[in-house]
Design an enzyme around this catalytic site. Structure first.
Site, PDB file in Angstrom:
ATOM      1  N   THR A 114      16.110-117.832  65.273  1.00 53.54           N
ATOM      2  CA  THR A 114      15.411-117.576  64.871  1.00 53.54           C
ATOM      3  C   THR A 114      15.749-116.996  63.620  1.00 53.54           C
ATOM      4  O   THR A 114      16.208-116.631  62.723  1.00 53.54           O
ATOM      5  CB  THR A 114      15.352-115.935  65.424  1.00 53.54           C
ATOM      6  N   ILE A 117      16.671-113.902  61.916  1.00 52.46           N
ATOM      7  CA  ILE A 117      17.955-113.330  62.005  1.00 52.46           C
ATOM      8  C   ILE A 117      18.902-114.722  61.397  1.00 52.46           C
ATOM      9  O   ILE A 117      19.440-114.527  60.590  1.00 52.46           O
ATOM     10  CB  ILE A 117      18.092-113.190  63.766  1.00 52.46           C
ATOM     11  N   CYS A 118      18.386-115.223  61.961  1.00 46.98           N
ATOM     12  CA  CYS A 118      19.381-116.746  62.049  1.00 46.98           C
ATOM     13  C   CYS A 118      18.973-118.140  60.396  1.00 46.98           C
ATOM     14  O   CYS A 118      19.718-118.701  60.265  1.00 46.98           O
ATOM     15  CB  CYS A 118      19.492-118.562  63.122  1.00 46.98           C
ATOM     16  N   MET A 119      17.880-117.438  59.711  1.00 42.82           N
ATOM     17  CA  MET A 119      17.440-118.438  59.694  1.00 42.82           C
ATOM     18  C   MET A 119      17.257-117.949  57.686  1.00 42.82           C
ATOM     19  O   MET A 119      16.908-118.909  56.879  1.00 42.82           O
ATOM     20  CB  MET A 119      15.955-118.784  59.481  1.00 42.82           C
TER      21      MET A 119
END
Length: 189
Positions: A114, A117-119
């Site tokens: 996401t 969170i991930c990017m």
């Protein structure tokens, strides 16, 4: 800000897994997956290096494996994918950061699920290390609009450029009558 070129750019795709993709409600799932596929096919068709990573793929009830289309389109990158075991900021995983560095490119087109969170952290971390980063917002998504907006703001404030799939592909193509244009045009229509 300089324009990205095919010769100096790598595509980095983070955590586009069958489970995590469904958490990205700010971008319709079909659109998100379409745009990830466009980026993968464009990179493959133009010879751009691609780095793939996943987080806890074996957690099939939550995150799951990377999109199977990525294995079909990019079998070598898929086989070499960095399978993180829970490290949230992918850049903190030495294998991932080293794979990105090993592309030899200074420009990264990045997308991840996401966004919040991930990017955010890998994009900012790569930028802080001296790479130029464009995040493809319509190949990302978050669980809610507030999280998505805050992620965009945070990245922009850090100096990350935000873009869309069509915009970054057009920037890289430069000329629809070129060989890259012949790859891109059918993907975008």
């Amino acid at each position: 800000m300089h324009s990205f070129n095919l010769q100096d750019t790598a595509v980095i795709l983070i955590d586009h897994q069958v489970g995590t993709n469904t958490w990205a409600s700010t971008t319709p799932l079909a659109l998100l997956q379409r745009n990830v596929i466009v980026l993968a096919k464009f990179a493959k068709g133009t010879g751009m290096p691609v780095v793939l990573t996943s987080s806890q793929e074996t957690n099939v009830n939550v995150q799951g494996p990377l999109m199977p289309e990525l294995q079909d389109i990019l079998p070598e990158a898929f086989a070499a994918r960095i399978q993180r075991q829970g490290v949230v900021n992918a850049w903190d995983d030495e294998a991932f950061a080293n794979a990105c560095r090993a592309t030899g490119k200074r420009n990264f087109v990045m997308a991840g699920v996401t966004t919040d969170i991930c990017m955010v952290m890998p994009a900012i971390s790569a930028l802080q290390e001296g790479f130029n980063v464009q995040v493809v917002c319509d190949a990302c998504g978050s669980s809610n609009p507030i999280a998505e907006e805050m992620a965009w703001r945070r990245m922009e404030r850090a100096g990350v450029r935000l873009t869309s799939t069509g915009a970054v592909v057009a920037e890289l193509v430069k000329n629809w009558a070129s060989p890259a244009g012949a790859v891109a045009f059918p993907l975008l229509t």
